[in-house]
Design a protein around this motif. Structure first.
Motif, mmCIF file in Angstrom:
data_model
loop_
_atom_site.group_PDB
_atom_site.id
_atom_site.type_symbol
_atom_site.label_atom_id
_atom_site.label_comp_id
_atom_site.label_asym_id
_atom_site.label_seq_id
_atom_site.Cartn_x
_atom_site.Cartn_y
_atom_site.Cartn_z
ATOM 1 N N GLU A 249 1.890 -23.060 17.701
ATOM 2 C CA GLU A 249 2.375 -21.909 16.938
ATOM 3 C C GLU A 249 2.684 -22.411 15.533
ATOM 4 O O GLU A 249 3.388 -23.414 15.380
ATOM 5 N N GLN B 265 0.846 -19.451 25.550
ATOM 6 C CA GLN B 265 1.957 -20.411 25.571
ATOM 7 C C GLN B 265 2.508 -20.612 26.975
ATOM 8 O O GLN B 265 2.884 -19.651 27.646
ATOM 9 N N ALA C 259 12.183 -15.078 29.614
ATOM 10 C CA ALA C 259 12.772 -15.506 28.343
ATOM 11 C C ALA C 259 12.862 -17.021 28.325
ATOM 12 O O ALA C 259 13.342 -17.634 29.284
ATOM 13 N N ARG D 180 13.698 -20.135 25.397
ATOM 14 C CA ARG D 180 14.093 -20.532 24.036
ATOM 15 C C ARG D 180 14.074 -19.328 23.078
ATOM 16 O O ARG D 180 13.479 -19.386 21.998
ATOM 17 N N GLY D 181 14.690 -18.236 23.527
ATOM 18 C CA GLY D 181 14.850 -17.088 22.651
ATOM 19 C C GLY D 181 13.611 -16.233 22.477
ATOM 20 O O GLY D 181 13.608 -15.271 21.712
ATOM 21 N N LYS D 182 12.550 -16.573 23.201
ATOM 22 C CA LYS D 182 11.306 -15.815 23.052
ATOM 23 C C LYS D 182 10.998 -15.085 24.365
ATOM 24 O O LYS D 182 11.257 -15.607 25.446
ATOM 25 N N PHE E 282 8.394 -13.267 27.070
ATOM 26 C CA PHE E 282 7.027 -13.345 27.589
ATOM 27 C C PHE E 282 6.861 -12.296 28.673
ATOM 28 O O PHE E 282 7.799 -12.018 29.407
#
Lengths: 123, 370
Positions: A38, B292, B343, B345-347, B349
């Motif tokens: 990223e 990811q 969730a 690390r704050g992201k 999916f």
């Protein structure tokens, strides 16, 4: 043009006020097969030491920190599309992002190629 | 490597082949040779040689061995025939999983293979509970190799004639390069393959012979983990632990029919109840959207962002070229085809619940077409 290295195994190639940043061959070998990258968006301000990009291998996720402060001018879209470039050409086509230096003085604390080689040998 | 890491008999063998060694289960072990993805794909298309000598190999012998083991495991050992393997579990009184293992009837005793990180605790657990007259021997002098992949049978038959006659989950005694070996058709990759127990003193010779076959390359722990994840096989200490029951872990197949009806093993009450009434959470497979990977420890969250589950294994599937994971999710939302939010690390999916295995098993089952 000047080339600099960090203890976090990043390289910084500086041309005028633009710095291109990537991770070193040593770093990619340690990471192993990279499966996801990223990169930051153009226009984002990053300060030295802040998280700027993410690189994930089969094994683990790692952050790539901004080695110097500035404004991102470009993230490497080719790397997002083909993250294996980090393994095949880490110090060339596998660059992560370019930024416009806001404090060129920060470059002074970084290593040159010889100092970085000695640093890796001591790891 | 810390001083505490113990050395396995093939340590210098791995190093001579360019392995990167890491601490694992208290041992220094090879995580990779040429690279995890290449090793992973090689195993799925040809044959990979794994050193799993860190695992505990135990002999349980004595007149009361069968009954004694049945009092500690949910498997039906009475019907287990000579040379047959069974997947089973050591359980707490509350049905928590202490370890998962393979048990084989072998002549007058049982041969058991347990996880490396848990073997000392397992041995203590077993010794304290097995009846007088039943003896447990930890075979510290035995090493264990696994040869996995569609060409494993071709390669191993050349060295140990007759192994091609074994079917999945059976084993026998063979000669391999003049060495006595116990070989079973089993493994942890979802592929056809073998596990090979030989004396530690000669394991380097055996590894040389097997790795010398054109189909075979040595494979590290990194690919072992990505292969078992694709095969939907849980890893103890990650997907299974003492706070998890076999029903929650979707391992109901390990509870033999007679044992479920009769009981007489730790956790029976809770397991029967859960098999009848269901559990509030269940282990499922996830196909994560995007590129990811979502890793162990990521949260499963509901619409309000509350944690309702946890990812226990996650990574990138080299065969599907996409991120996959195992997670515990509320049973109400565990149906294949449904989606869950994760969730990390704050992201955020999104992931789709999919049946496991992610990559089809290719075991050599008895009676199956060749």
């Amino acid at each position: 043009m000047s080339l600099h290295y960090t203890k976090e195994h990043e390289w910084i190639r500086v041309e005028a006020d633009i710095a291109t940043v990537g991770i070193t061959d040593f770093a990619q070998a340690q990471l192993g097969d990279v499966v996801f990258v990223e990169v930051p968006e153009a226009g984002r301000q990053v300060s030295k030491g802040s998280e700027a990009a993410v690189v994930e291998s089969v094994k683990a996720a790692s952050d790539v920190y901004a080695p110097v402060s500035g404004e991102i001018v470009e993230g490497n879209q080719a790397l997002v599309d083909d993250s294996a470039l980090v393994n095949s050409d880490p110090e060339g086509e596998g660059w992560f992002f370019r930024l416009r230096l806001s404090n060129p003085g920060e470059l002074e604390g970084l290593m040159d190629a010889d100092a970085y080689r000695s640093f890796c040998e001591s790891q | 490597m810390s001083d505490a890491d113990r050395i396995l008999p093939l340590d210098s063998w791995h190093r001579a082949r360019g392995a990167r060694m890491v601490p694992f289960a208290g041992y220094s072990m090879p995580i990779q040779y040429e690279g995890i993805i290449a090793e992973h794909r090689w195993t799925r298309q040809s044959a990979g040689l794994f050193d799993v000598s860190h695992m505990g190999q135990l002999i349980i012998a004595g007149a009361g061995a069968e009954k004694g083991l049945e009092s500690l495991l949910p498997g039906d050992l009475a019907i287990l025939k000579e040379g047959r393997l069974r997947y089973s579990l050591l359980l707490t009184e509350e049905a928590g999983i202490l370890d998962d293992l393979m048990v084989t009837r072998r002549g007058d005793h049982f041969y058991m293979v347990v996880n490396g990180a848990t073997k000392d605790a397992d041995i203590e657990h077993l010794r304290e509970r097995l009846p007088a007259g039943v003896v447990l021997d930890h075979m510290k002098e035995q090493a264990l190799l696994a040869l996995q992949g569609p060409k494993a049978v071709e390669a191993l038959s050349r060295l140990a004639p007759g192994v091609d006659e074994l079917s999945f989950m059976t084993g026998g005694a063979f000669r391999l390069g003049g060495i006595s070996a116990w070989i079973s058709r089993s493994g942890y990759t979802g592929e056809d393959g073998f596990e090979i127990s030989v004396p530690a003193g000669v394991v380097a010779d055996v590894a040389d012979l097997i790795a010398g076959q054109p189909e075979v390359k040595p494979i590290g722990l990194g690919a072992r983990d990505s292969l078992r994840l694709e095969a939907g096989l849980p890893l103890y200490g990650h997907d299974l632990d003492p706070a998890t029951t076999p029903v929650e872990a979707d391992l109901g197949f390990a509870i033999s029919k007679r044992r479920r009806a009769e009981g007489g093993f730790p956790g029976w009450f809770r397991i029967s109840k859960e098999m009848e009434q269901g559990t509030i959470r269940r282990r499922v497979g996830l196909a994560v959207l995007g590129r990811q990977p979502v890793r162990e420890g990521a949260m499963v969250v509901d619409g309000e962002g509350n944690e309702v589950g946890r990812v226990t294994s996650g990574g990138f599937s080299p065969m599907l070229e996409a991120p996959i994971a195992m997670a515990y999710v509320p049973t109400a939302s565990a149906e294949a085809g449904g989606t869950v939010t994760l969730a990390q690390r704050g992201k955020i999916f999104e992931a789709r619940i999919v049946p496991m295995p992610f990559v089809p098993h290719r075991y050599h089952r008895k009676g199956a077409a060749k």
